[in-house]
Design a protein around this motif. Sequence first.
Motif, PDB file in Angstrom:
ATOM      1  N   LYS A  85       0.828 -43.207  16.986  1.00 29.46           N
ATOM      2  CA  LYS A  85       0.714 -42.712  18.301  1.00 29.46           C
ATOM      3  C   LYS A  85       1.299 -43.965  19.177  1.00 29.46           C
ATOM      4  O   LYS A  85       1.244 -44.937  19.117  1.00 29.46           O
ATOM      5  CB  LYS A  85      -0.524 -42.864  18.738  1.00 29.46           C
ATOM      6  CG  LYS A  85      -1.315 -41.320  18.324  1.00 29.46           C
ATOM      7  CD  LYS A  85      -2.855 -41.402  18.848  1.00 29.46           C
ATOM      8  CE  LYS A  85      -3.434 -40.009  18.555  1.00 29.46           C
ATOM      9  NZ  LYS A  85      -4.712 -39.890  18.907  1.00 29.46           N
TER      10      LYS A  85
ATOM     11  N   PHE B 174       2.307 -31.116  11.823  1.00 30.76           N
ATOM     12  CA  PHE B 174       1.643 -31.757  13.163  1.00 30.76           C
ATOM     13  C   PHE B 174       0.353 -32.417  12.399  1.00 30.76           C
ATOM     14  O   PHE B 174      -0.204 -32.269  11.576  1.00 30.76           O
ATOM     15  CB  PHE B 174       1.308 -30.783  14.055  1.00 30.76           C
ATOM     16  CG  PHE B 174       2.246 -30.249  14.765  1.00 30.76           C
ATOM     17  CD1 PHE B 174       3.276 -30.926  15.652  1.00 30.76           C
ATOM     18  CD2 PHE B 174       2.632 -28.468  14.781  1.00 30.76           C
ATOM     19  CE1 PHE B 174       4.392 -30.429  16.468  1.00 30.76           C
ATOM     20  CE2 PHE B 174       3.867 -28.020  15.250  1.00 30.76           C
ATOM     21  CZ  PHE B 174       4.648 -28.865  16.132  1.00 30.76           C
TER      22      PHE B 174
ATOM     23  N   VAL C 107      -2.560 -27.895  18.610  1.00 30.68           N
ATOM     24  CA  VAL C 107      -1.215 -28.037  19.240  1.00 30.68           C
ATOM     25  C   VAL C 107      -0.837 -26.927  20.251  1.00 30.68           C
ATOM     26  O   VAL C 107      -1.251 -25.659  19.737  1.00 30.68           O
ATOM     27  CB  VAL C 107      -0.139 -28.064  18.099  1.00 30.68           C
ATOM     28  CG1 VAL C 107       1.182 -28.160  18.707  1.00 30.68           C
ATOM     29  CG2 VAL C 107      -0.378 -29.319  17.310  1.00 30.68           C
TER      30      VAL C 107
ATOM     31  N   TYR D  44      12.025 -32.448  19.445  1.00 29.43           N
ATOM     32  CA  TYR D  44      10.898 -32.946  20.266  1.00 29.43           C
ATOM     33  C   TYR D  44      10.103 -31.670  20.726  1.00 29.43           C
ATOM     34  O   TYR D  44      10.649 -30.714  21.128  1.00 29.43           O
ATOM     35  CB  TYR D  44      11.325 -33.677  21.433  1.00 29.43           C
ATOM     36  CG  TYR D  44      12.320 -34.964  21.151  1.00 29.43           C
ATOM     37  CD1 TYR D  44      11.685 -36.182  20.848  1.00 29.43           C
ATOM     38  CD2 TYR D  44      13.761 -34.769  21.067  1.00 29.43           C
ATOM     39  CE1 TYR D  44      12.638 -37.138  20.628  1.00 29.43           C
ATOM     40  CE2 TYR D  44      14.436 -35.876  20.638  1.00 29.43           C
ATOM     41  CZ  TYR D  44      13.869 -37.056  20.485  1.00 29.43           C
ATOM     42  OH  TYR D  44      14.691 -38.212  20.189  1.00 29.43           O
TER      43      TYR D  44
ATOM     44  N   ASP E 259       3.743 -30.841  24.072  1.00 31.76           N
ATOM     45  CA  ASP E 259       2.539 -30.283  24.133  1.00 31.76           C
ATOM     46  C   ASP E 259       2.014 -30.663  25.662  1.00 31.76           C
ATOM     47  O   ASP E 259       1.427 -31.847  25.821  1.00 31.76           O
ATOM     48  CB  ASP E 259       1.795 -30.870  23.274  1.00 31.76           C
ATOM     49  CG  ASP E 259       0.244 -30.137  23.056  1.00 31.76           C
ATOM     50  OD1 ASP E 259      -0.130 -29.822  24.466  1.00 31.76           O
ATOM     51  OD2 ASP E 259      -0.243 -30.121  22.034  1.00 31.76           O
TER      52      ASP E 259
ATOM     53  N   TYR F  16       5.726 -34.470  20.442  1.00 33.49           N
ATOM     54  CA  TYR F  16       5.600 -34.782  19.094  1.00 33.49           C
ATOM     55  C   TYR F  16       7.059 -35.025  18.645  1.00 33.49           C
ATOM     56  O   TYR F  16       7.912 -34.194  18.754  1.00 33.49           O
ATOM     57  CB  TYR F  16       5.094 -33.670  18.293  1.00 33.49           C
ATOM     58  CG  TYR F  16       3.628 -33.395  18.631  1.00 33.49           C
ATOM     59  CD1 TYR F  16       2.568 -34.410  18.016  1.00 33.49           C
ATOM     60  CD2 TYR F  16       3.144 -32.510  19.298  1.00 33.49           C
ATOM     61  CE1 TYR F  16       1.063 -34.087  18.126  1.00 33.49           C
ATOM     62  CE2 TYR F  16       1.723 -32.181  19.628  1.00 33.49           C
ATOM     63  CZ  TYR F  16       0.800 -33.196  19.143  1.00 33.49           C
ATOM     64  OH  TYR F  16      -0.613 -33.025  19.249  1.00 33.49           O
TER      65      TYR F  16
ATOM     66  N   LEU G  54       9.795 -34.855  15.563  1.00 34.74           N
ATOM     67  CA  LEU G  54       9.767 -34.502  14.501  1.00 34.74           C
ATOM     68  C   LEU G  54      11.292 -34.540  13.802  1.00 34.74           C
ATOM     69  O   LEU G  54      12.221 -34.793  14.422  1.00 34.74           O
ATOM     70  CB  LEU G  54       9.724 -32.858  14.181  1.00 34.74           C
ATOM     71  CG  LEU G  54       8.283 -32.341  14.892  1.00 34.74           C
ATOM     72  CD1 LEU G  54       8.404 -30.817  15.042  1.00 34.74           C
ATOM     73  CD2 LEU G  54       7.279 -32.951  14.418  1.00 34.74           C
TER      74      LEU G  54
ATOM     75  N   TYR H 173       6.778 -34.804  10.337  1.00 35.37           N
ATOM     76  CA  TYR H 173       6.213 -35.358  11.450  1.00 35.37           C
ATOM     77  C   TYR H 173       6.677 -36.987  11.481  1.00 35.37           C
ATOM     78  O   TYR H 173       6.679 -37.640  10.416  1.00 35.37           O
ATOM     79  CB  TYR H 173       4.757 -35.315  11.510  1.00 35.37           C
ATOM     80  CG  TYR H 173       4.002 -36.173  12.560  1.00 35.37           C
ATOM     81  CD1 TYR H 173       4.041 -35.530  13.987  1.00 35.37           C
ATOM     82  CD2 TYR H 173       3.519 -37.375  12.041  1.00 35.37           C
ATOM     83  CE1 TYR H 173       3.232 -36.653  14.743  1.00 35.37           C
ATOM     84  CE2 TYR H 173       2.510 -38.145  12.946  1.00 35.37           C
ATOM     85  CZ  TYR H 173       2.884 -37.704  14.152  1.00 35.37           C
ATOM     86  OH  TYR H 173       1.991 -38.589  15.214  1.00 35.37           O
TER      87      TYR H 173
ATOM     88  N   LYS I  85       6.198 -39.350  14.723  1.00 38.50           N
ATOM     89  CA  LYS I  85       5.469 -40.031  15.498  1.00 38.50           C
ATOM     90  C   LYS I  85       4.974 -39.133  16.597  1.00 38.50           C
ATOM     91  O   LYS I  85       5.575 -37.833  16.854  1.00 38.50           O
ATOM     92  CB  LYS I  85       6.110 -41.312  15.958  1.00 38.50           C
ATOM     93  CG  LYS I  85       7.282 -41.167  16.751  1.00 38.50           C
ATOM     94  CD  LYS I  85       8.182 -42.450  16.906  1.00 38.50           C
ATOM     95  CE  LYS I  85       9.562 -42.284  17.386  1.00 38.50           C
ATOM     96  NZ  LYS I  85      10.486 -43.469  17.310  1.00 38.50           N
ATOM     97  N   GLN I  86       4.356 -39.719  17.680  1.00 35.30           N
ATOM     98  CA  GLN I  86       3.995 -38.957  19.086  1.00 35.30           C
ATOM     99  C   GLN I  86       4.079 -39.902  20.218  1.00 35.30           C
ATOM    100  O   GLN I  86       3.608 -41.136  19.974  1.00 35.30           O
ATOM    101  CB  GLN I  86       2.821 -38.240  18.934  1.00 35.30           C
ATOM    102  CG  GLN I  86       1.424 -38.888  18.637  1.00 35.30           C
ATOM    103  CD  GLN I  86       0.052 -38.064  18.383  1.00 35.30           C
ATOM    104  OE1 GLN I  86      -0.254 -37.719  19.387  1.00 35.30           O
ATOM    105  NE2 GLN I  86      -0.067 -37.869  17.043  1.00 35.30           N
TER     106      GLN I  86
ATOM    107  N   LYS J  21       2.623 -40.534  23.918  1.00 34.20           N
ATOM    108  CA  LYS J  21       1.741 -39.792  24.901  1.00 34.20           C
ATOM    109  C   LYS J  21       1.821 -40.470  26.279  1.00 34.20           C
ATOM    110  O   LYS J  21       2.282 -41.663  26.316  1.00 34.20           O
ATOM    111  CB  LYS J  21       0.320 -40.053  24.479  1.00 34.20           C
ATOM    112  CG  LYS J  21      -0.967 -39.534  25.201  1.00 34.20           C
ATOM    113  CD  LYS J  21      -2.025 -39.459  24.774  1.00 34.20           C
ATOM    114  CE  LYS J  21      -3.244 -38.638  25.451  1.00 34.20           C
ATOM    115  NZ  LYS J  21      -2.897 -37.319  25.360  1.00 34.20           N
TER     116      LYS J  21
END
Length: 314
Positions: free
Chosen positions: A54, A235, A240, A255, A258, A265, A267, A273, A275-276, A278
């Motif tokens: 994250k 995920f 999601v 990409y 969400d 997310y 990919l 997967y 990373k993500q 935020k």
Amino acid sequence: DEDAFLNLDKAVGLLAQSKKEVADLSKEIGPAYSVDIARLNKKISDKENAIMHKDEKEPEEFYDLALEEKNATGTVMYLEKDNIAILDTENKTIYNLSAEKKSINKSKNDILADATKVGMVKRVLFAYVPSKGLYEFTDDTKVKNVIPADKEWGDIADIAYFAGNVYMLDSGKKDVLKYTLIANGYAPKTSYFSGSKPDLTDARSMKIDSSVYIASEGDIVKFTRGSADDFKVSFPTTKVDIEKIYTDEAASKVYAWDKTNAVIYVLGKTGSYEKQIKASVLAKATDVIAYKGDLLVLSGSKIYKLTEGDAKKE
């Protein structure tokens, strides 16, 4: 840590179990140990961020359309190389922004008041109006209806352009309609799929990098030359809610935005997967694209930049 490397789902389950045990412990011992409970929760949160890769981002302003139009409000974007087309239905305008030079041109026409999608092919602008079809701008103010609305269409959820051809994601008819570019316009529609058609009832978003990627609320599928490809999305959570996806020929990633959870997310192109990212701006945005290692986020008159390239991989 060992489980996260081999089995992310199991690691996520262990994190959830840890959170529950701390919550139960907090109820049992009461507020006298609140500092210790906070310390435990912080440790779990740090480990969760590390395992799930994250990365929280603070957006920086990339461009403000209000510099060009005082009450500008962008709704959707389309990227072609270094050029970004931004649709503003309120002002019946498409802004053509050079991402490199930060210079901008405007195209205006009354049909844009009802447009929902914008596109660009070799710097020629396109706009889709659900009740009327696809329009091409012949200059900054004049348009030509190149694909009239079809009574056989169901629900055109998204439109993509590749090699001069137009692809329409018709979730109502559970199909991707292909309009091939010919000398005097576009040939009649054909189905993109070469075999049995997938269930596209809940399909929301489509992007093309030679293969076709189609996203629904909680999944992404991939097709190459009309057939299902080996693409499996993993995920880090079951909660999601994919608003849109983005990829193109220049992007090495897929990409998944969400909006509900204000996260993107990241990919691999096999669906793995990585990373993500935020950021609070993702919760109020109306569109997201990827440009040269950055994520560009449209919200109102402003385009914000989230630098994807330096996202931490713990």
